[in-house]
Scaffold this motif. Structure first.
Motif, PDB file in Angstrom:
ATOM      1  N   VAL A 194       2.355  -6.965  11.001  1.00  0.00           N
ATOM      2  CA  VAL A 194       1.031  -7.159  11.606  1.00  0.00           C
ATOM      3  C   VAL A 194       1.165  -8.018  12.857  1.00  0.00           C
ATOM      4  O   VAL A 194       2.086  -8.817  12.985  1.00  0.00           O
ATOM      5  CB  VAL A 194       0.027  -7.811  10.623  1.00  0.00           C
ATOM      6  CG1 VAL A 194      -0.350  -6.855   9.516  1.00  0.00           C
ATOM      7  CG2 VAL A 194       0.558  -9.091  10.032  1.00  0.00           C
ATOM      8  N   ASP A 195       0.219  -7.829  13.752  1.00  0.00           N
ATOM      9  CA  ASP A 195       0.219  -8.613  14.985  1.00  0.00           C
ATOM     10  C   ASP A 195      -0.166 -10.058  14.708  1.00  0.00           C
ATOM     11  O   ASP A 195      -0.922 -10.349  13.780  1.00  0.00           O
ATOM     12  CB  ASP A 195      -0.767  -8.015  15.996  1.00  0.00           C
ATOM     13  CG  ASP A 195      -0.290  -6.679  16.527  1.00  0.00           C
ATOM     14  OD1 ASP A 195       0.939  -6.455  16.571  1.00  0.00           O
ATOM     15  OD2 ASP A 195      -1.148  -5.862  16.896  1.00  0.00           O
ATOM     16  N   GLY A 236       0.432  -0.928  -0.592  1.00  0.00           N
ATOM     17  CA  GLY A 236       1.576  -1.651  -0.057  1.00  0.00           C
ATOM     18  C   GLY A 236       1.548  -1.861   1.436  1.00  0.00           C
ATOM     19  O   GLY A 236       2.515  -2.346   2.011  1.00  0.00           O
ATOM     20  N   LYS A 237       0.440  -1.537   2.086  1.00  0.00           N
ATOM     21  CA  LYS A 237       0.323  -1.722   3.545  1.00  0.00           C
ATOM     22  C   LYS A 237      -0.140  -3.145   3.842  1.00  0.00           C
ATOM     23  O   LYS A 237      -1.120  -3.621   3.275  1.00  0.00           O
ATOM     24  CB  LYS A 237      -0.681  -0.719   4.122  1.00  0.00           C
ATOM     25  CG  LYS A 237      -0.825  -0.804   5.629  1.00  0.00           C
ATOM     26  CD  LYS A 237      -1.803   0.248   6.124  1.00  0.00           C
ATOM     27  CE  LYS A 237      -1.849   0.417   7.591  1.00  0.00           C
ATOM     28  NZ  LYS A 237      -2.164  -0.626   8.441  1.00  0.00           N
ATOM     29  N   VAL A 238       0.574  -3.804   4.738  1.00  0.00           N
ATOM     30  CA  VAL A 238       0.172  -5.148   5.165  1.00  0.00           C
ATOM     31  C   VAL A 238      -1.028  -4.976   6.093  1.00  0.00           C
ATOM     32  O   VAL A 238      -0.922  -4.339   7.144  1.00  0.00           O
ATOM     33  CB  VAL A 238       1.323  -5.894   5.864  1.00  0.00           C
ATOM     34  CG1 VAL A 238       0.894  -7.319   6.217  1.00  0.00           C
ATOM     35  CG2 VAL A 238       2.574  -5.911   4.987  1.00  0.00           C
ATOM     36  N   LYS A 285      -1.803  -2.954  -6.705  1.00  0.00           N
ATOM     37  CA  LYS A 285      -2.579  -4.202  -6.664  1.00  0.00           C
ATOM     38  C   LYS A 285      -2.795  -4.634  -5.212  1.00  0.00           C
ATOM     39  O   LYS A 285      -2.004  -4.310  -4.335  1.00  0.00           O
ATOM     40  CB  LYS A 285      -1.823  -5.325  -7.385  1.00  0.00           C
ATOM     41  CG  LYS A 285      -1.452  -5.018  -8.812  1.00  0.00           C
ATOM     42  CD  LYS A 285      -2.498  -5.495  -9.734  1.00  0.00           C
ATOM     43  CE  LYS A 285      -2.028  -5.345 -11.177  1.00  0.00           C
ATOM     44  NZ  LYS A 285      -2.933  -5.962 -12.088  1.00  0.00           N
ATOM     45  N   VAL A 286      -3.845  -5.390  -4.988  1.00  0.00           N
ATOM     46  CA  VAL A 286      -4.042  -6.075  -3.719  1.00  0.00           C
ATOM     47  C   VAL A 286      -3.279  -7.386  -3.830  1.00  0.00           C
ATOM     48  O   VAL A 286      -3.394  -8.091  -4.843  1.00  0.00           O
ATOM     49  CB  VAL A 286      -5.537  -6.336  -3.449  1.00  0.00           C
ATOM     50  CG1 VAL A 286      -5.721  -7.265  -2.254  1.00  0.00           C
ATOM     51  CG2 VAL A 286      -6.274  -5.022  -3.230  1.00  0.00           C
ATOM     52  N   MET A 287      -2.488  -7.705  -2.812  1.00  0.00           N
ATOM     53  CA  MET A 287      -1.704  -8.939  -2.838  1.00  0.00           C
ATOM     54  C   MET A 287      -2.093  -9.843  -1.676  1.00  0.00           C
ATOM     55  O   MET A 287      -2.285  -9.370  -0.555  1.00  0.00           O
ATOM     56  CB  MET A 287      -0.209  -8.628  -2.718  1.00  0.00           C
ATOM     57  CG  MET A 287       0.377  -7.894  -3.889  1.00  0.00           C
ATOM     58  SD  MET A 287       2.141  -7.556  -3.647  1.00  0.00           S
ATOM     59  CE  MET A 287       2.055  -5.950  -2.865  1.00  0.00           C
ATOM     60  N   MET A 334      10.964   1.107   5.448  1.00  0.00           N
ATOM     61  CA  MET A 334      10.921   0.241   4.274  1.00  0.00           C
ATOM     62  C   MET A 334       9.455   0.023   3.861  1.00  0.00           C
ATOM     63  O   MET A 334       8.554   0.119   4.661  1.00  0.00           O
ATOM     64  CB  MET A 334      11.553  -1.117   4.564  1.00  0.00           C
ATOM     65  CG  MET A 334      13.067  -1.107   4.718  1.00  0.00           C
ATOM     66  SD  MET A 334      13.955  -0.914   3.191  1.00  0.00           S
ATOM     67  CE  MET A 334      14.022  -2.570   2.600  1.00  0.00           C
ATOM     68  N   SER A 335       9.311  -0.341   2.629  1.00  0.00           N
ATOM     69  CA  SER A 335       8.009  -0.638   2.051  1.00  0.00           C
ATOM     70  C   SER A 335       8.097  -2.005   1.392  1.00  0.00           C
ATOM     71  O   SER A 335       9.176  -2.445   0.998  1.00  0.00           O
ATOM     72  CB  SER A 335       7.680   0.435   1.011  1.00  0.00           C
ATOM     73  OG  SER A 335       6.758  -0.030   0.069  1.00  0.00           O
ATOM     74  N   ILE A 336       6.972  -2.637   1.210  1.00  0.00           N
ATOM     75  CA  ILE A 336       6.957  -3.936   0.524  1.00  0.00           C
ATOM     76  C   ILE A 336       7.549  -3.803  -0.877  1.00  0.00           C
ATOM     77  O   ILE A 336       8.121  -4.738  -1.415  1.00  0.00           O
ATOM     78  CB  ILE A 336       5.539  -4.532   0.483  1.00  0.00           C
ATOM     79  CG1 ILE A 336       5.622  -6.012   0.073  1.00  0.00           C
ATOM     80  CG2 ILE A 336       4.614  -3.738  -0.437  1.00  0.00           C
ATOM     81  CD1 ILE A 336       4.414  -6.812   0.363  1.00  0.00           C
TER      82      ILE A 336
END
Length: 182
Positions: free
Chosen positions: A113-114, A158-160, A24-26, A1-3
């Motif tokens: 994310v950790d 879209g990467k956290v 975009k940066v979110m 899945m992706s954001i």
């Protein structure tokens, strides 16, 4: 899945796809109107004003899971944020970020994310930690969100990237945002 696979309900009830923010940066955060961190609405607005033209989006999701600090509806929260704090970034409908009714977007974010140990170096950090231990000790376990104004930084793809606890320095958050625009 992706954001970009997730949907969120805006404060007015409209459904919005996270696809809207592709490229975009979110900075995505759970917020509250009556929290010791409510002043961060203004800090977040300053970041938004400074970096919106470069592609920063701040997405605010009111949440009432921590000390009943956001009893208002999402629509009431949005009106208050705009009126009292001058917020122009999107305010969404109220969500839950922990437990069985966790909003799918936040379930995704908090597992990407950790989690770092909660700092207790300052008086504010100690007070927050003690309140969590007293009211919601299970929120200190696993990937749970510990309190209002936990922030997730998502890059243009879209990467956290990282998670910021409620008492994280806005300077550290700004620096992380700048790194994504560099």
């Amino acid at each position: 899945m992706s954001i970009y696979n997730y949907l969120a309900k805006k404060a007015n009830g409209d459904i919005l796809s996270m696809q809207t923010y592709r490229g975009k940066v979110m900075l995505i955060t759970n917020t509250a109107s009556q929290c010791q961190f409510t002043y961060q609405y203004e800090d977040l607005q300053k970041l938004y004003t400074k970096y919106e033209a470069q592609g920063l989006e701040i997405l605010s999701f009111p949440c009432d899971q921590f000390g009943n600090q956001n009893p208002e509806s999402g629509e009431q929260s949005a009106a208050q944020c705009k009126g009292q704090f001058g917020v122009t970034y999107p305010i969404f409908d109220k969500v839950q970020v922990n437990g069985e009714m966790t909003h799918p977007l936040f379930n995704y974010l908090k597992h990407e994310v950790d989690v770092t140990p909660m700092a207790t170096d300052t008086m504010q950090q100690k007070m927050l930690y003690n309140r969590i231990v007293e009211e919601h000790p299970d929120y200190l376990l696993g990937h749970n969100i510990r309190w209002n104004f936990t922030k997730f930084l998502v890059d243009q793809h879209g990467k956290v990237i990282t998670r910021f606890e409620p008492n994280a320095s806005m300077l550290d958050i700004e620096h992380a945002i700048q790194q994504l625009f560099a």
